[in-house]
Design an enzyme around this catalytic site. Structure first.
Site, PDB file in Angstrom:
ATOM      1  N   GLY A 239       0.761  -1.243   0.000  1.00 32.26           N
ATOM      2  CA  GLY A 239       0.000   0.000   0.000  1.00 32.26           C
ATOM      3  C   GLY A 239       0.788   1.287   0.000  1.00 32.26           C
ATOM      4  O   GLY A 239       0.230   2.346  -0.312  1.00 32.26           O
ATOM      5  N   GLU A 273       3.707  -6.729   1.720  1.00 27.89           N
ATOM      6  CA  GLU A 273       3.345  -7.043   0.337  1.00 27.89           C
ATOM      7  C   GLU A 273       3.378  -5.811  -0.564  1.00 27.89           C
ATOM      8  O   GLU A 273       2.372  -5.456  -1.176  1.00 27.89           O
ATOM      9  CB  GLU A 273       1.926  -7.628   0.290  1.00 27.89           C
ATOM     10  CG  GLU A 273       1.672  -8.814   1.188  1.00 27.89           C
ATOM     11  CD  GLU A 273       0.190  -9.221   1.225  1.00 27.89           C
ATOM     12  OE1 GLU A 273      -0.662  -8.494   0.676  1.00 27.89           O
ATOM     13  OE2 GLU A 273      -0.102 -10.263   1.830  1.00 27.89           O
ATOM     14  N   PRO A 274       4.509  -5.121  -0.679  1.00 28.84           N
ATOM     15  CA  PRO A 274       4.520  -3.917  -1.506  1.00 28.84           C
ATOM     16  C   PRO A 274       4.507  -4.241  -3.002  1.00 28.84           C
ATOM     17  O   PRO A 274       5.112  -5.222  -3.440  1.00 28.84           O
ATOM     18  CB  PRO A 274       5.854  -3.260  -1.130  1.00 28.84           C
ATOM     19  CG  PRO A 274       6.733  -4.399  -0.736  1.00 28.84           C
ATOM     20  CD  PRO A 274       5.831  -5.424  -0.111  1.00 28.84           C
ATOM     21  N   GLY A 275       3.807  -3.423  -3.758  1.00 29.25           N
ATOM     22  CA  GLY A 275       3.823  -3.549  -5.211  1.00 29.25           C
ATOM     23  C   GLY A 275       4.305  -2.240  -5.807  1.00 29.25           C
ATOM     24  O   GLY A 275       5.455  -2.075  -6.214  1.00 29.25           O
ATOM     25  N   ARG A 276       3.408  -1.250  -5.792  1.00 29.03           N
ATOM     26  CA  ARG A 276       3.669   0.046  -6.423  1.00 29.03           C
ATOM     27  C   ARG A 276       4.982   0.691  -5.966  1.00 29.03           C
ATOM     28  O   ARG A 276       5.727   1.222  -6.784  1.00 29.03           O
ATOM     29  CB  ARG A 276       2.508   0.988  -6.092  1.00 29.03           C
ATOM     30  CG  ARG A 276       2.540   2.294  -6.838  1.00 29.03           C
ATOM     31  CD  ARG A 276       1.503   3.288  -6.268  1.00 29.03           C
ATOM     32  NE  ARG A 276       0.243   2.687  -5.955  1.00 29.03           N
ATOM     33  CZ  ARG A 276      -0.829   2.694  -6.759  1.00 29.03           C
ATOM     34  NH1 ARG A 276      -0.778   3.287  -7.922  1.00 29.03           N
ATOM     35  NH2 ARG A 276      -1.956   2.116  -6.379  1.00 29.03           N
ATOM     36  N   CYS A 342     -11.008   4.696 -29.712  1.00 29.86           N
ATOM     37  CA  CYS A 342     -12.254   5.411 -29.975  1.00 29.86           C
ATOM     38  C   CYS A 342     -13.103   5.577 -28.724  1.00 29.86           C
ATOM     39  O   CYS A 342     -14.167   4.964 -28.586  1.00 29.86           O
ATOM     40  CB  CYS A 342     -13.026   4.692 -31.071  1.00 29.86           C
ATOM     41  SG  CYS A 342     -12.090   4.719 -32.592  1.00 29.86           S
ATOM     42  N   GLU A 343     -12.618   6.355 -27.806  1.00 32.14           N
ATOM     43  CA  GLU A 343     -13.329   6.688 -26.570  1.00 32.14           C
ATOM     44  C   GLU A 343     -12.833   8.048 -26.115  1.00 32.14           C
ATOM     45  O   GLU A 343     -11.614   8.296 -26.143  1.00 32.14           O
ATOM     46  CB  GLU A 343     -12.967   5.707 -25.444  1.00 32.14           C
ATOM     47  CG  GLU A 343     -13.267   4.280 -25.729  1.00 32.14           C
ATOM     48  CD  GLU A 343     -14.183   3.644 -24.690  1.00 32.14           C
ATOM     49  OE1 GLU A 343     -14.731   4.377 -23.839  1.00 32.14           O
ATOM     50  OE2 GLU A 343     -14.334   2.435 -24.769  1.00 32.14           O
TER      51      GLU A 343
HETATM   52  N1  LLP Z   1      -1.556  -6.919  -1.172  1.00 29.09           N
HETATM   53  C1  LLP Z   1      -2.850  -7.016  -1.517  1.00 29.09           C
HETATM   54  C2  LLP Z   1      -3.703  -8.009  -0.874  1.00 29.09           C
HETATM   55  C3  LLP Z   1      -3.373  -6.130  -2.488  1.00 29.09           C
HETATM   56  O1  LLP Z   1      -4.662  -6.212  -2.810  1.00 29.09           O
HETATM   57  C4  LLP Z   1      -2.521  -5.185  -3.099  1.00 29.09           C
HETATM   58  C5  LLP Z   1      -3.022  -4.276  -4.139  1.00 29.09           C
HETATM   59  C6  LLP Z   1      -1.171  -5.150  -2.713  1.00 29.09           C
HETATM   60  C7  LLP Z   1      -0.725  -6.026  -1.737  1.00 29.09           C
HETATM   61  C8  LLP Z   1      -0.176  -4.204  -3.315  1.00 29.09           C
HETATM   62  O2  LLP Z   1      -0.514  -2.881  -3.067  1.00 29.09           O
HETATM   63  P1  LLP Z   1       0.504  -1.701  -3.451  1.00 29.09           P
HETATM   64  O3  LLP Z   1       1.723  -1.843  -2.577  1.00 29.09           O
HETATM   65  O4  LLP Z   1       0.838  -1.838  -4.873  1.00 29.09           O
HETATM   66  O5  LLP Z   1      -0.255  -0.473  -3.161  1.00 29.09           O
HETATM   67  N2  LLP Z   1      -4.642  -0.799 -10.068  1.00 29.09           N
HETATM   68  C9  LLP Z   1      -4.569   0.165  -8.992  1.00 29.09           C
HETATM   69  C10 LLP Z   1      -4.006  -0.440  -7.730  1.00 29.09           C
HETATM   70  C11 LLP Z   1      -4.737  -1.678  -7.249  1.00 29.09           C
HETATM   71  C12 LLP Z   1      -4.146  -2.255  -6.008  1.00 29.09           C
HETATM   72  C13 LLP Z   1      -4.788  -3.563  -5.675  1.00 29.09           C
HETATM   73  N3  LLP Z   1      -4.230  -4.238  -4.548  1.00 29.09           N
HETATM   74  C14 LLP Z   1      -3.780   1.382  -9.470  1.00 29.09           C
HETATM   75  O6  LLP Z   1      -3.337   1.401 -10.617  1.00 29.09           O
HETATM   76  O7  LLP Z   1      -3.632   2.340  -8.717  1.00 29.09           O
END
Ligand code: LLP
Length: 414
Positions: A239, A273-276, A342-343
Site C-alpha cells: 500500500g 506485500e509492496p507492489g507500487r 475510440c473513446e
Molecule cells: N496486497 C494485496 C492483498 C493487495 O490487494 C494489493 C493491491 C497489494 C498487496 C499491493 O498494493 P501496493 O503496494 O501496490 O499499493 N490498479 C490500482 C491499484 C490496485 C491495487 C490492488 N491491490 C492502481 O493502478 O492504482
C-alpha cells in the site's frame, strides 16, 4: 535516486537515451530501470533490517518475468492473487515456499495448484473459502497453511477504487468475525493456522491508517494467543504510495517506523506485500506523437500509446507526469495527450504544457506499476514491448505482441 533524467537535453533511462530505445524497440514501449528496481527493493530490506521479515512483492503491480526474477534473486517472496501469477513466479525462478496467496475468489483448481506447489500461506478471505480450502487440502492428503485476512475497517484515505480495508469493501473477514473463524480453523483437520493478514488499500500517503490497522491486528493476535492460538507471522500488506505529481509520500523507513515500534518485543515474523512502491517509479511508458491537432477550444497531442496500454488515467483519473524526451525551445501550448482509441476517456493527461512537434517522443512517467499489468487489447491493439535498461545496455523482456497472436485462438463457425 531517479533513474530517469535529462543528459544534454535528452531524457535517458540510466545511461541509455530514450530515443535509442524507441529506435531499437519501437513505440509504445515500457522502459524499466534495473538499478531503480534494485534500489527500491534495497530500501525495503534496509527499513526492515534487524527484524525477521520477508518482502513479498505484489505480483499484480508488474508481473513481467524479468522483474519477478530480479526480485527472486534478491530473496523476495511474492504475494499472488491467481494461479496465473503463481505460474509466473515459478517460471521466473521464485520460491513457492515464500508465496502468499490473497484474493476473495480462489477456485478449487487454484487451491490445488498452490497446495501442490507448496506455498507458504493462503490469506483466506471468508468462512466459505476456509471450508473449501479444508476440503481441497484433504482431497490431496495435505494441510493448508492459512492466515485470515482481516478487514480492520480503517479508512486508508485513498481513491475509492483502491481502498480495500473498509467494511463496505469485499475484502477480508470483519474483525469481530475473526476469532470465531480462527477457532473453526483450529478444528479443521486439513488447515494449519500460520498467521494473520491485512491490507487496507493502495497509494497510501499517510502512515497513520496503516498503524491504526496494525493496532487492530496486534490486539487480535493477542486475543488469539490467549485462546492458545500462536501465530508464526503477521502480514501487514502493501500500500505504500509513490510520488506521481506533487505528493509527498513517506519514505519506506518513515512508513515502517510506527509499525516496527508496535512490533518491538514480539516474536512473529513480519511479512509485507509492496507492489507500487517497488516498481511504480522504476518505469516509464515511451510513446511517439503521431499528430498535433490545434483547435479553437483544445489542442490535442495524439500519441501512439492509449488507454489499452495505460488505463490508470481513464480508470482513476490518475495523474502521470508527461515529459518531452527532447526539450525544444519552442512555443509550448497546453495539450490534451490522447491515444487513438475510440473513446473520449482515452487520455493520458489533460492540459499539459508541452513544447513539442509531431514525431517527437514523450515519456509518461511513474508507469512501472499497474501499467503493463492492466493493459488490454482493446481496439485490437497489440500490447507494447517491455525493455529493461541496465547501465548502458537495454534488454527486451517482453516482445511487442503481433496482431496474429490476438486472434490465434479464435474460430469462425462451421
Ligand atoms: N496486497 C494485496 C492483498 C493487495 O490487494 C494489493 C493491491 C497489494 C498487496 C499491493 O498494493 P501496493 O503496494 O501496490 O499499493 N490498479 C490500482 C491499484 C490496485 C491495487 C490492488 N491491490 C492502481 O493502478 O492504482
Amino acid at each position: 535516486m531517479s533513474a530517469f533524467g535529462y543528459r544534454d537535453g535528452v531524457l535517458c533511462a540510466e545511461s541509455v537515451p530514450l530515443p535509442e530505445i524507441a529506435e531499437r524497440h519501437g513505440t509504445p514501449c515500457y522502459v524499466y530501470s534495473r538499478a531503480a528496481l534494485l534500489e527500491r527493493f534495497g530500501a525495503f530490506r534496509g527499513a526492515l533490517a534487524g527484524r525477521d521479515a520477508l518482502v513479498c512483492y505484489a505480483v499484480k503491480a508488474n508481473s513481467n518475468l524479468a522483474i519477478l526474477n530480479l526480485f527472486a534473486r534478491e530473496g523476495a517472496g511474492f504475494d499472488i492473487v491467481s494461479g496465473g501469477e503463481l505460474a509466473r513466479v515459478i517460471a521466473a525462478g521464485g520460491d513457492p515456499a515464500k508465496v502468499v496467496f490473497s484474493g476473495v475468489g480462489k477456485t478449487a483448481a487454484e487451491m490445488r495448484q498452490a497446495l501442490s506447489a507448496g506455498i507458504s500461506c493462503f490469506n483466506v478471505e471468508s468462512a466459505a473459502e476456509l471450508e473449501r480450502l479444508d476440503e481441497v487440502a484433504g482431497s490431496l492428503g495435505l494441510r493448508a497453511p492459512v492466515a485470515l485476512r482481516v478487514n480492520p475497517n480503517v479508512d486508508p484515505k485513498t481513491h475509492p477504487y483502491i481502498s480495500t480495508g473498509l467494511r463496505s469493501n469485499k475484502f477480508g473477514v470483519a474483525c469481530e468475525d475473526a476469532l470465531p473463524l480462527y477457532l473453526r480453523a483450529r478444528a479443521l483437520r486439513h488447515v494449519e493456522i500460520a498467521g494473520i493478514a491485512c491490507h487496507i488499500g493502495s497509494q497510501l500517503l499517510d502512515p497513520a491508517p496503516a498503524a491504526e490497522a496494525a493496532d487492530k491486528i496486534l490486539s487480535l493476535a493477542d486475543r488469539l494467543a490467549a485462546e492458545g492460538i500462536a501465530l508464526r507471522h503477521l502480514d501487514l500488506g502493501g500500500g505504500l504510495g509513490i510520488r506521481y505529481h506533487d505528493e509527498t509520500p513517506p519514505t519506506v523507513k518513515e512508513y515502517f517506523a510506527p509499525l516496527l515500534a508496535r512490533l518491538a518485543g514480539r516474536g512473529e515474523k513480519l511479512l509485507v506485500e509492496p507492489g507500487r512502491a517497488l516498481v511504480g517509479n522504476s518505469g516509464v511508458l515511451l510513446t511517439r506523437i503521431e499528430y498535433l491537432k490545434h483547435g479553437a477550444e483544445k489542442n490535442f497531442a495524439i500519441v501512439d500509446a492509449a488507454m489499452n496500454d495505460l488505463i490508470r488515467p481513464a480508470l482513476y483519473d490518475a495523474w502521470h507526469d508527461i515529459l518531452p524526451v527532447r526539450s525544444r525551445q519552442i512555443d509550448a501550448p497546453l495539450y490534451e495527450v490522447v491515444g487513438p482509441v475510440c473513446e473520449s476517456g482515452d487520455f493520458l493527461g489533460h492540459g499539459r504544457r508541452l513544447g513539442v512537434e509531431a514525431g517527437d517522443l514523450l515519456a509518461v512517467m511513474s508507469a512501472g506499476a499497474y501499467g503493463m499489468a492492466q493493459s488490454s487489447n482493446y481496439n485490437s491493439r497489440p500490447r507494447a514491448a517491455e525493455v529493461v535498461v541496465d547501465g548502458e545496455q537495454s534488454f527486451v523482456v517482453r516482445e511487442r505482441e503481433q496482431v496474429e497472436q490476438l486472434f490465434a485462438g479464435e474460430h469462425v463457425l462451421p
